[in-house]
Design a protein around this motif. Sequence first.
Motif, PDB file in Angstrom:
ATOM      1  N   MET A   1     -50.785  24.502  12.199  1.00 40.91           N
ATOM      2  CA  MET A   1     -49.633  25.176  12.906  1.00 40.91           C
ATOM      3  C   MET A   1     -49.521  24.508  14.321  1.00 40.91           C
ATOM      4  O   MET A   1     -50.440  24.509  15.344  1.00 40.91           O
ATOM      5  N   TYR A   2     -48.270  23.789  14.383  1.00 41.23           N
ATOM      6  CA  TYR A   2     -47.975  22.827  15.436  1.00 41.23           C
ATOM      7  C   TYR A   2     -46.556  22.607  15.280  1.00 41.23           C
ATOM      8  O   TYR A   2     -45.846  23.030  14.625  1.00 41.23           O
ATOM      9  N   ASP A   3     -46.129  21.235  16.410  1.00 39.41           N
ATOM     10  CA  ASP A   3     -44.950  20.927  16.330  1.00 39.41           C
ATOM     11  C   ASP A   3     -45.012  19.365  15.961  1.00 39.41           C
ATOM     12  O   ASP A   3     -45.997  18.849  15.425  1.00 39.41           O
ATOM     13  N   HIS A   4     -43.868  18.889  15.729  1.00 43.82           N
ATOM     14  CA  HIS A   4     -43.512  17.537  15.088  1.00 43.82           C
ATOM     15  C   HIS A   4     -44.378  17.498  13.872  1.00 43.82           C
ATOM     16  O   HIS A   4     -44.783  16.497  13.532  1.00 43.82           O
ATOM     17  N   MET A   5     -44.181  18.400  13.123  1.00 44.96           N
ATOM     18  CA  MET A   5     -45.003  18.610  11.696  1.00 44.96           C
ATOM     19  C   MET A   5     -44.687  17.695  10.845  1.00 44.96           C
ATOM     20  O   MET A   5     -45.383  17.302  10.154  1.00 44.96           O
ATOM     21  N   ASP A   6     -43.594  16.841  10.918  1.00 43.31           N
ATOM     22  CA  ASP A   6     -43.361  15.716   9.961  1.00 43.31           C
ATOM     23  C   ASP A   6     -44.338  14.644  10.030  1.00 43.31           C
ATOM     24  O   ASP A   6     -44.747  14.083   9.085  1.00 43.31           O
ATOM     25  N   GLU A   7     -45.177  14.662  11.201  1.00 46.73           N
ATOM     26  CA  GLU A   7     -45.863  13.489  11.372  1.00 46.73           C
ATOM     27  C   GLU A   7     -47.187  13.945  10.873  1.00 46.73           C
ATOM     28  O   GLU A   7     -47.811  13.236  10.039  1.00 46.73           O
ATOM     29  N   VAL A   8     -47.478  15.357  10.899  1.00 47.32           N
ATOM     30  CA  VAL A   8     -48.810  15.816  10.210  1.00 47.32           C
ATOM     31  C   VAL A   8     -48.503  15.694   8.458  1.00 47.32           C
ATOM     32  O   VAL A   8     -49.487  15.358   7.966  1.00 47.32           O
ATOM     33  N   ALA A   9     -47.388  15.941   8.147  1.00 49.67           N
ATOM     34  CA  ALA A   9     -47.246  16.064   6.783  1.00 49.67           C
ATOM     35  C   ALA A   9     -47.338  14.528   6.143  1.00 49.67           C
ATOM     36  O   ALA A   9     -48.006  14.182   4.882  1.00 49.67           O
TER      37      ALA A   9
ATOM     38  N   ARG B   1     -55.464  17.800   1.514  1.00 53.08           N
ATOM     39  CA  ARG B   1     -54.715  18.863   1.019  1.00 53.08           C
ATOM     40  C   ARG B   1     -54.264  19.596   2.410  1.00 53.08           C
ATOM     41  O   ARG B   1     -55.321  19.956   3.074  1.00 53.08           O
ATOM     42  N   ALA B   2     -53.205  20.219   2.577  1.00 52.74           N
ATOM     43  CA  ALA B   2     -52.756  20.973   3.589  1.00 52.74           C
ATOM     44  C   ALA B   2     -51.994  22.193   3.412  1.00 52.74           C
ATOM     45  O   ALA B   2     -50.847  22.019   2.647  1.00 52.74           O
ATOM     46  N   VAL B   3     -51.923  23.184   4.065  1.00 51.70           N
ATOM     47  CA  VAL B   3     -50.802  23.974   4.189  1.00 51.70           C
ATOM     48  C   VAL B   3     -50.257  24.013   5.775  1.00 51.70           C
ATOM     49  O   VAL B   3     -50.947  24.191   6.606  1.00 51.70           O
ATOM     50  N   LEU B   4     -48.953  23.677   5.728  1.00 48.29           N
ATOM     51  CA  LEU B   4     -48.395  23.318   6.893  1.00 48.29           C
ATOM     52  C   LEU B   4     -47.233  24.254   7.658  1.00 48.29           C
ATOM     53  O   LEU B   4     -46.610  24.597   6.678  1.00 48.29           O
ATOM     54  N   CYS B   5     -47.336  24.364   9.041  1.00 47.33           N
ATOM     55  CA  CYS B   5     -46.135  25.116   9.265  1.00 47.33           C
ATOM     56  C   CYS B   5     -45.795  24.854  10.701  1.00 47.33           C
ATOM     57  O   CYS B   5     -46.782  24.485  11.710  1.00 47.33           O
TER      58      CYS B   5
ATOM     59  N   LYS C   1     -35.492  25.878  17.049  1.00 52.52           N
ATOM     60  CA  LYS C   1     -36.764  25.790  16.458  1.00 52.52           C
ATOM     61  C   LYS C   1     -36.798  26.632  15.158  1.00 52.52           C
ATOM     62  O   LYS C   1     -37.604  26.016  14.244  1.00 52.52           O
ATOM     63  N   LEU C   2     -36.157  27.497  14.970  1.00 46.23           N
ATOM     64  CA  LEU C   2     -36.296  28.437  13.701  1.00 46.23           C
ATOM     65  C   LEU C   2     -35.581  27.337  12.655  1.00 46.23           C
ATOM     66  O   LEU C   2     -36.296  27.456  11.677  1.00 46.23           O
ATOM     67  N   GLU C   3     -34.516  26.933  12.923  1.00 48.36           N
ATOM     68  CA  GLU C   3     -33.901  25.929  11.894  1.00 48.36           C
ATOM     69  C   GLU C   3     -34.798  24.736  11.774  1.00 48.36           C
ATOM     70  O   GLU C   3     -34.821  24.513  10.401  1.00 48.36           O
ATOM     71  N   GLU C   4     -35.463  24.341  12.673  1.00 49.47           N
ATOM     72  CA  GLU C   4     -36.326  23.131  12.514  1.00 49.47           C
ATOM     73  C   GLU C   4     -37.497  23.552  11.270  1.00 49.47           C
ATOM     74  O   GLU C   4     -37.949  22.925  10.424  1.00 49.47           O
ATOM     75  N   ALA C   5     -38.112  24.946  11.714  1.00 47.88           N
ATOM     76  CA  ALA C   5     -39.215  25.455  11.007  1.00 47.88           C
ATOM     77  C   ALA C   5     -38.847  25.720   9.566  1.00 47.88           C
ATOM     78  O   ALA C   5     -39.639  25.445   8.772  1.00 47.88           O
TER      79      ALA C   5
END
Length: 437
Positions: free
Chosen positions: A125-133, A142-146, A161-165
């Motif tokens: 659970m964090y920000d800039h999650m495209d990088e994590v993905a 394997r990951a469960v990302l939010c 933020k909601l639209e990004e999520a």
Amino acid sequence: MKTLIYGVTVITANAAFDVIPNGAVAFENGVITYVGPTPDEKARAAYDEVLDGRGGVVLPGLINTHCHAAMALLRGYADDLPLQAWLEEKMWPLEARFTAEHVRWGSLLAIAEMLKTGTTTFVDMYDHMDEVARNVEETGIRAVLCRGVIGLCPREVQVAKLEEAKAFARAWRGAADGRITTMMAPHAPYTCPPDYIREIVDAAAELDVPVHIHLSETAREVEQNVRDYGVRPVEHLRRLGVFDRPTLVAHAVHLTDEEIAILAEHGVKVSHNPGSNLKLASGIAPVPKLLAKGVTVSLGTDSAASNNNLDLFEEMRLAALLHKGHTQDPLAVPAAEALKMATIYGADAVFQRDRIGSLEVGKRADLVLLDTRAPHWHPHYDPVSHVVYAARASDVRRVYVDGRLVVENGVCLTIDEERVRYEASRLAAELTGRSLF
């Protein structure tokens, strides 16, 4: 390619919790095709790749159900502080300066640590999650990302933020050959106004994904919830409809018996983070009570900034020992239960029990081979006991995710560890202004 690992002690973590001495595991195209006694030499010849694992232990890949991976950049930056001071005075000011580059290298550092210590699935659970993905995609984990959402901001920022999520959850669900799944993540009841939480829950329903949220980590936040909304956090989230969605909550330290009953009634899953909760002096979650009521309790590390490592072997041992001492009951969390919390209960917590978490035919080939030659493994009495009470992350020799070998002899095969260490240290020094040893 058809692969067979034989001559090992297999700990299945299945419903019967079978332990197979001189056992074997086979897989093909990322799927487990055989679990049982070691086949004879003639049968072994039918496989393309045959690994003699004699003296080793094979168990399911470990599942870390709560993490903020990129915060590995802040490991050791601020220790020995209570949660709110740690967050508000130390973490949040630096995290506000995180860029996509910080998240890229911080999460890659965390992924390397997790893979090398036997974790094959993590929740982030964090920000800039495209990088994590993208890191997940490239490294084979394997990951469960939010995209974690904090709602203490102007309305236009909340909306963005909601639209990004939502966009992230939609874009990455099922990516990386199915290794990535997604959730919606309001950070916590004390950081998200009630109407905002409702909006996030509605978005989760629209996207048909679960909800992940921090819950009752400290006594202070429980008291604040009562002051602000007239009820404790569990009832607050129930009224907001959070538990109408499949839900994974992190921490769940300060719970009453009535709250435990509500979590059980709604099938809410819990990520127990003993190391982080102890270090931040947040308290001790009522894990034996939760388990007794049928609540799924899994294990998480939280971030390396509050733990300070991402080692699930350590969390297993802590979970087994902590509750014995706290309840003065040696049966509070037996070794087998602690191992289930890191494997099959973790799979249940991320709503993937049918795919991962145990070594069974038809499940994904996520598995760990441990080397048992070190003195701390001897004499060989009970392999489950040894995995929980004696094993160390340094015993990990091979790690497979989806049947792909990602760690061999303690080395990550999918990550340039030297580059990751350099970039992470460079960014940490620039961010904090501190000299690093």
